[in-house]
Design an enzyme around this catalytic site. Structure first.
Site, short mmCIF file in Angstrom:
data_model
loop_
_atom_site.label_atom_id
_atom_site.label_comp_id
_atom_site.label_asym_id
_atom_site.label_seq_id
_atom_site.Cartn_x
_atom_site.Cartn_y
_atom_site.Cartn_z
N SER A 9 34.27 43.49 36.89
CA SER A 9 35.35 43.54 35.91
C SER A 9 34.86 43.02 34.56
CB SER A 9 36.53 42.67 36.37
OG SER A 9 37.37 42.39 35.27
N HIS A 34 34.67 48.14 36.21
CA HIS A 34 36.12 47.92 36.33
C HIS A 34 36.66 47.48 34.99
CE1 HIS A 34 39.75 47.15 38.75
NE2 HIS A 34 39.93 46.09 37.99
N ASP A 36 39.82 46.38 32.93
CA ASP A 36 41.19 45.87 33.08
C ASP A 36 41.98 46.07 31.79
OD1 ASP A 36 39.88 43.34 35.16
OD2 ASP A 36 41.37 44.84 35.75
N MET A 38 45.46 45.66 29.93
CA MET A 38 46.68 44.87 30.05
C MET A 38 47.50 45.00 28.77
SD MET A 38 45.12 41.41 31.73
CE MET A 38 44.02 41.50 33.15
N HIS A 67 41.78 50.12 35.46
CA HIS A 67 42.92 49.49 36.12
C HIS A 67 44.02 49.28 35.09
CE1 HIS A 67 44.48 45.68 38.41
NE2 HIS A 67 45.36 46.67 38.40
N MET A 69 47.18 47.95 33.95
CA MET A 69 48.27 46.99 34.16
C MET A 69 49.21 47.10 32.96
SD MET A 69 45.85 43.98 35.64
CE MET A 69 44.39 44.75 34.91
N MET A 138 45.37 44.02 45.24
CA MET A 138 45.25 42.82 44.40
C MET A 138 45.27 41.59 45.29
SD MET A 138 44.82 44.00 41.46
CE MET A 138 44.77 42.41 40.62
N PHE A 144 44.93 37.76 34.86
CA PHE A 144 43.84 36.88 34.41
C PHE A 144 42.68 36.88 35.39
CE2 PHE A 144 46.15 35.14 30.90
CZ PHE A 144 47.48 35.24 31.29
N GLY A 145 41.47 36.67 34.88
CA GLY A 145 40.32 36.46 35.75
C GLY A 145 40.29 34.99 36.16
N ASP A 176 40.56 43.22 44.54
CA ASP A 176 40.43 42.76 43.16
C ASP A 176 41.12 41.41 42.94
OD1 ASP A 176 41.57 44.29 40.01
OD2 ASP A 176 40.29 42.57 40.43
N GLY A 178 39.54 37.09 42.51
CA GLY A 178 39.05 35.89 43.19
C GLY A 178 37.96 36.15 44.22
C1 DX5 Z 1 43.20 40.57 37.13
C2 DX5 Z 1 42.24 41.76 37.08
C3 DX5 Z 1 41.01 41.51 37.91
C4 DX5 Z 1 40.23 40.29 37.42
C5 DX5 Z 1 39.15 39.94 38.41
O1 DX5 Z 1 44.46 40.99 36.66
O2 DX5 Z 1 42.85 42.93 37.58
O3 DX5 Z 1 40.18 42.67 37.85
O4 DX5 Z 1 39.66 40.57 36.18
O5 DX5 Z 1 38.53 38.79 37.91
P1 DX5 Z 1 38.00 37.65 38.89
O6 DX5 Z 1 36.90 38.29 39.70
O7 DX5 Z 1 37.49 36.60 37.95
O8 DX5 Z 1 39.16 37.22 39.72
ZN ZN Z 2 41.54 44.70 37.82
#
Ligand code: DX5
Ligand code: ZN
Length: 219
Positions: A9, A34, A36, A38, A67, A69, A138, A144-145, A176, A178
Site C-alpha cells: 500500500s 495497492h 488507497d 480516500m 481501493h 474508499m 479489511m 489509516f495505515g 488489508d 495490519g
Molecule cells: C486502510 C487501507 C490499507 C492500509 C494498510 O484504510 O485500506 O490499505 O493502508 O496499511 P497497513 O499495512 O499499515 O495497515
Molecule cells: Zn487499502
C-alpha cells in the site's frame, strides 16, 4: 492453488516521492501496487485521486490495485478506469446498486474488487459473488495505515475460501490492514492469496522493501 501475491500500500510511502517509491516496490518484487483512495467522507481521511494516479501510471507496469474508499463511488468509476487502474475495488455501502457498479467496472475492461469492512457480512456481496474478481477483506476499519490487525476477520476469510472452492468461483482473496510478519502466515493459511501491507513493507528492517516483501511471501 492460487499464487501468493504482495500488494504494497502506497499510503505508507513518502507522498513527496511517490514515483520513485513505486519503482522501489517493483524492484523489491511487488506483484501489484495497492493505491488507497480516500475522500474524507466514506472514511475520515483524504489521500489522492485520478490526476495523481494518471501521473503515477508511467512509473510501473505493475497492476494498480485501486481501493476506492469513497462514497458515492458509482459516478467516479470511469475517472479511475481512465486514470489507469487495473483492479477497481469498491465498498458495497458506497453504491446504491452493487450490480450496476460491478457492470460499469467491467464495461471499462477492469477487474472487479469488492471490499468488506470488518463489520460487513459476506451477504453484502453474495448475490454478485460469481461476477467478482477480487474480494478485499479489511482487517482494520479503513482510513489509516499502521492499525492493529483484527483477528476476528479470519473466520470471514475461511468462509470466503470455502464458498469459492465449493462453487468453483474464481475470485482472489486479498486481506488489508495490519498485516505483519507475525500474522501473515495465519492469514495465508486461512485462505488469502494476496496480502496488502503498508507499514510492514515500508518501515520494518530500516525500510528494506525487498527484504520485507520476500519475508511476507515466505512466511
Ligand atoms: C486502510 C487501507 C490499507 C492500509 C494498510 O484504510 O485500506 O490499505 O493502508 O496499511 P497497513 O499495512 O499499515 O495497515
Ligand atoms: Zn487499502
Amino acid at each position: 492453488m492460487k499464487k501468493i501475491q504482495i500488494s504494497p500500500s502506497i499510503l505508507s510511502a513518502d507522498f513527496s516521492q511517490l514515483g520513485s517509491e513505486i519503482k522501489k516496490l517493483e524492484e523489491g518484487g511487488a506483484d501489484l501496487i495497492h493505491v488507497d483512495v480516500m475522500d474524507g467522507h466514506f472514511v475520515p481521511n483524504l489521500t489522492i485521486g485520478p490526476p495523481v494516479i494518471k501521473n503515477l501510471r508511467k512509473y510501473t507496469k505493475l497492476p494498480f490495485d485501486v481501493h476506492l474508499m469513497i462514497s458515492p463511488v458509482h459516478k467516479y468509476i470511469e475517472n479511475y478506469a481512465e486514470a489507469g487502474a487495473d483492479i477497481i475495488t469498491i465498498h458495497p455501502e458506497a453504491t446504491e446498486n452493487l450490480k450496476n457498479s460491478i457492470n460499469l467496472i467491467k464495461k471499462f475492461g477492469k477487474k472487479v474488487g469488492v471490499s468488506l469492512n470488518p463489520k460487513t457480512e459476506i451477504s453484502a456481496l453474495i448475490n454478485e459473488i460469481e461476477n467478482i474478481d477480487l474480494i478485499l477483506v479489511m482487517s482494520v476499519n479503513p482510513g489509516f495505515g499502521g492499525q492493529k490487525f483484527m483477528p476476528e476477520v479470519l473466520d470471514k476469510i475461511k468462509e470466503l475460501k470455502m464458498i469459492r472452492d465449493k462453487n468453483h468461483y474464481h475470485y482472489d482473496i486479498e486481506v488489508d490492514g495490519g498485516i505483519n510478519f507475525n500474522n501473515s502466515k495465519t492469514v495465508l493459511e486461512a485462505g488469502a492469496n494476496i496480502l496488502v501491507s503498508g507499514t510492514t513493507i515500508f518501515k520494518e528492517n530500516n525500510g528494506n522493501i525487498k527484504n520485507n516483501i520476500e519475508k511476507l511471501k515466505s512466511m
